[in-house]
Scaffold this motif. Sequence first.
Motif, mmCIF file in Angstrom:
data_model
loop_
_atom_site.group_PDB
_atom_site.id
_atom_site.type_symbol
_atom_site.label_atom_id
_atom_site.label_comp_id
_atom_site.label_asym_id
_atom_site.label_seq_id
_atom_site.Cartn_x
_atom_site.Cartn_y
_atom_site.Cartn_z
ATOM 1 N N ASP A 42 -23.983 -49.072 -5.433
ATOM 2 C CA ASP A 42 -24.185 -50.105 -4.409
ATOM 3 C C ASP A 42 -24.570 -49.458 -3.082
ATOM 4 O O ASP A 42 -24.159 -48.329 -2.776
ATOM 5 N N GLU A 43 -25.315 -50.185 -2.278
ATOM 6 C CA GLU A 43 -25.577 -49.727 -0.916
ATOM 7 C C GLU A 43 -24.279 -49.788 -0.109
ATOM 8 O O GLU A 43 -23.463 -50.699 -0.296
ATOM 9 N N VAL A 44 -24.114 -48.849 0.786
ATOM 10 C CA VAL A 44 -22.888 -48.787 1.590
ATOM 11 C C VAL A 44 -22.673 -50.080 2.371
ATOM 12 O O VAL A 44 -21.547 -50.574 2.496
ATOM 13 N N GLN A 45 -23.739 -50.667 2.902
ATOM 14 C CA GLN A 45 -23.608 -51.867 3.730
ATOM 15 C C GLN A 45 -23.084 -53.068 2.950
ATOM 16 O O GLN A 45 -22.633 -54.047 3.541
ATOM 17 N N LYS A 46 -23.124 -53.004 1.616
ATOM 18 C CA LYS A 46 -22.639 -54.103 0.794
ATOM 19 C C LYS A 46 -21.163 -53.961 0.433
ATOM 20 O O LYS A 46 -20.597 -54.841 -0.223
ATOM 21 N N LEU A 47 -20.538 -52.872 0.865
ATOM 22 C CA LEU A 47 -19.127 -52.639 0.571
ATOM 23 C C LEU A 47 -18.248 -53.288 1.632
ATOM 24 O O LEU A 47 -18.660 -53.497 2.776
ATOM 25 N N SER A 48 -17.012 -53.593 1.255
ATOM 26 C CA SER A 48 -16.025 -54.039 2.239
ATOM 27 C C SER A 48 -15.739 -52.890 3.206
ATOM 28 O O SER A 48 -16.035 -51.721 2.914
ATOM 29 N N LEU A 49 -15.158 -53.218 4.361
ATOM 30 C CA LEU A 49 -14.839 -52.168 5.341
ATOM 31 C C LEU A 49 -13.886 -51.134 4.753
ATOM 32 O O LEU A 49 -14.011 -49.932 5.008
ATOM 33 N N GLY A 50 -12.918 -51.584 3.940
ATOM 34 C CA GLY A 50 -11.980 -50.662 3.325
ATOM 35 C C GLY A 50 -12.663 -49.703 2.369
ATOM 36 O O GLY A 50 -12.371 -48.499 2.363
ATOM 37 N N ASN A 51 -13.598 -50.221 1.558
ATOM 38 C CA ASN A 51 -14.325 -49.358 0.628
ATOM 39 C C ASN A 51 -15.294 -48.434 1.364
ATOM 40 O O ASN A 51 -15.528 -47.295 0.944
ATOM 41 N N GLN A 52 -15.857 -48.902 2.470
ATOM 42 C CA GLN A 52 -16.682 -48.009 3.287
ATOM 43 C C GLN A 52 -15.851 -46.849 3.811
ATOM 44 O O GLN A 52 -16.312 -45.703 3.877
ATOM 45 N N GLN A 53 -14.599 -47.145 4.158
ATOM 46 C CA GLN A 53 -13.716 -46.094 4.652
ATOM 47 C C GLN A 53 -13.404 -45.082 3.547
ATOM 48 O O GLN A 53 -13.332 -43.876 3.784
ATOM 49 N N ARG A 54 -13.247 -45.557 2.326
ATOM 50 C CA ARG A 54 -13.021 -44.654 1.190
ATOM 51 C C ARG A 54 -14.225 -43.740 0.974
ATOM 52 O O ARG A 54 -14.082 -42.542 0.731
ATOM 53 N N VAL A 55 -15.430 -44.325 1.066
ATOM 54 C CA VAL A 55 -16.645 -43.525 0.894
ATOM 55 C C VAL A 55 -16.783 -42.530 2.042
ATOM 56 O O VAL A 55 -17.216 -41.388 1.854
ATOM 57 N N GLN A 56 -16.387 -42.947 3.248
ATOM 58 C CA GLN A 56 -16.447 -42.046 4.400
ATOM 59 C C GLN A 56 -15.544 -40.837 4.175
ATOM 60 O O GLN A 56 -15.904 -39.705 4.524
ATOM 61 N N LEU A 57 -14.362 -41.064 3.600
ATOM 62 C CA LEU A 57 -13.482 -39.938 3.292
ATOM 63 C C LEU A 57 -14.100 -39.059 2.213
ATOM 64 O O LEU A 57 -14.049 -37.822 2.301
ATOM 65 N N ALA A 58 -14.697 -39.684 1.187
ATOM 66 C CA ALA A 58 -15.372 -38.903 0.141
ATOM 67 C C ALA A 58 -16.454 -38.020 0.752
ATOM 68 O O ALA A 58 -16.638 -36.868 0.330
ATOM 69 N N ALA A 59 -17.165 -38.532 1.760
ATOM 70 C CA ALA A 59 -18.212 -37.751 2.416
ATOM 71 C C ALA A 59 -17.634 -36.529 3.131
ATOM 72 O O ALA A 59 -18.283 -35.481 3.224
ATOM 73 N N ALA A 60 -16.411 -36.656 3.644
ATOM 74 C CA ALA A 60 -15.761 -35.525 4.313
ATOM 75 C C ALA A 60 -15.244 -34.495 3.314
ATOM 76 O O ALA A 60 -15.076 -33.320 3.656
ATOM 77 N N LEU A 61 -15.002 -34.926 2.074
ATOM 78 C CA LEU A 61 -14.384 -34.060 1.063
ATOM 79 C C LEU A 61 -15.379 -33.496 0.052
ATOM 80 O O LEU A 61 -15.061 -32.530 -0.653
ATOM 81 N N VAL A 62 -16.560 -34.072 -0.048
ATOM 82 C CA VAL A 62 -17.449 -33.817 -1.179
ATOM 83 C C VAL A 62 -17.907 -32.355 -1.266
ATOM 84 O O VAL A 62 -18.211 -31.857 -2.352
ATOM 85 N N HIS A 63 -17.940 -31.641 -0.144
ATOM 86 C CA HIS A 63 -18.364 -30.239 -0.175
ATOM 87 C C HIS A 63 -17.181 -29.283 -0.241
ATOM 88 O O HIS A 63 -17.338 -28.073 -0.040
ATOM 89 N N GLU A 64 -15.994 -29.821 -0.567
ATOM 90 C CA GLU A 64 -14.763 -29.022 -0.706
ATOM 91 C C GLU A 64 -14.543 -28.149 0.540
ATOM 92 O O GLU A 64 -14.542 -26.922 0.487
ATOM 93 N N PRO A 65 -14.325 -28.791 1.690
ATOM 94 C CA PRO A 65 -14.245 -28.055 2.958
ATOM 95 C C PRO A 65 -12.977 -27.203 3.073
ATOM 96 O O PRO A 65 -11.987 -27.437 2.386
ATOM 97 N N ASP A 66 -13.047 -26.241 3.991
ATOM 98 C CA ASP A 66 -11.911 -25.374 4.270
ATOM 99 C C ASP A 66 -11.041 -25.911 5.404
ATOM 100 O O ASP A 66 -9.940 -25.429 5.621
ATOM 101 N N VAL A 67 -11.551 -26.872 6.153
ATOM 102 C CA VAL A 67 -10.817 -27.537 7.235
ATOM 103 C C VAL A 67 -11.168 -29.015 7.187
ATOM 104 O O VAL A 67 -12.323 -29.369 6.909
ATOM 105 N N LEU A 68 -10.197 -29.881 7.469
ATOM 106 C CA LEU A 68 -10.455 -31.317 7.540
ATOM 107 C C LEU A 68 -10.114 -31.822 8.932
ATOM 108 O O LEU A 68 -9.002 -31.594 9.435
ATOM 109 N N VAL A 69 -11.060 -32.528 9.550
ATOM 110 C CA VAL A 69 -10.880 -33.140 10.865
ATOM 111 C C VAL A 69 -11.221 -34.617 10.704
ATOM 112 O O VAL A 69 -12.382 -34.973 10.496
ATOM 113 N N LEU A 70 -10.209 -35.478 10.785
ATOM 114 C CA LEU A 70 -10.374 -36.884 10.432
ATOM 115 C C LEU A 70 -9.956 -37.774 11.606
ATOM 116 O O LEU A 70 -8.816 -37.698 12.079
ATOM 117 N N ASP A 71 -10.868 -38.619 12.055
ATOM 118 C CA ASP A 71 -10.613 -39.501 13.196
ATOM 119 C C ASP A 71 -10.292 -40.906 12.668
ATOM 120 O O ASP A 71 -11.164 -41.591 12.145
#
Length: 303
Positions: free
Chosen positions: A129-158
């Motif tokens: 699905d396109e991101v704009q078609k998701l609920s705000l909560g599911n967009q937030q889940r995808v946003q977290l996935a975007a922060a994690l997808v490259h297996e980072p060494d540091v996490l900075v979450l606002d």
Amino acid sequence: MAQGVLEIDRISKRYGEVVALRDMTFEVRAGELFGFVGSNGAGKTTAMRIALGVLAADSGEVRWNGAPITFETRRRIGYMPEERGLYPKMKVLEQLVYLAELHGLTTNDAHRSAENWIARLGVRDRRNDEVQKLSLGNQQRVQLAAALVHEPDVLVLDEPFSGLDPVAVDVMSQVLREKASAGVPVVFSSHQLDLVERLCDRIGIVRSGAMVACGTVDELRAGGETRLVVDAPGAANGWAADVPGVRVVETRGTRTTLELTADADDQAVLHAALATGPVREFSRQRPSLTELFRNVVTEEETA
């Protein structure tokens, strides 16, 4: 990047006459969950953007393992902005793969990681699905996935928990705990202070661009007023009024909450309570992070 410490060292930032940050200093250690709390406009987002290189500081330095942050080390940081940072018309899976590749993953590794986080964060059925078609909560889940997808060494979450339902909050909390357990330094801001108190190893309280208190919840509590809860069924209102250094906070039925100054004698309180008859409860009350935050901010405002 290997496991290490993220240091924010005396960062300052001004916008004309507005001081956004004043010598902001703190560190996030390997394997630590660090909660960053403050009122709106306190400077939390500015500090995070400077750590990511999105903004330049007027003075001060951001370091990883003792060395200044560079473009290459920034690629190993997972960042989740408070505002949506996704392409609204791009499909979820396609977008996560693209972002992982930008961070240096091969196409196969990017697909594997994207599918893993989509499943883990409960949006597998929305992967095409396109991101704009998701609920705000599911967009937030995808946003977290975007922060994690490259297996980072540091996490900075606002504000990562903003707009999430209780189930999603539990999932995200578990993910952050697992990352910290693996040695990743995790710093996140939130207005949900009960969640911060439950989840974080250390907490920094920010006001007017400066760090005004920092430590574990127990360390922050140690600087606050001592409170006692006394349940004395035979006591009349005002029974503790004559005990030096004691203030009645509230009375509910037979239970009275008292605030003691540093030189007050809790044994004198117990003696006064026993003088009224049996005492069913005599216990110290630990202030919540919400109370600590309110006290710190109030003290700063009236200083």
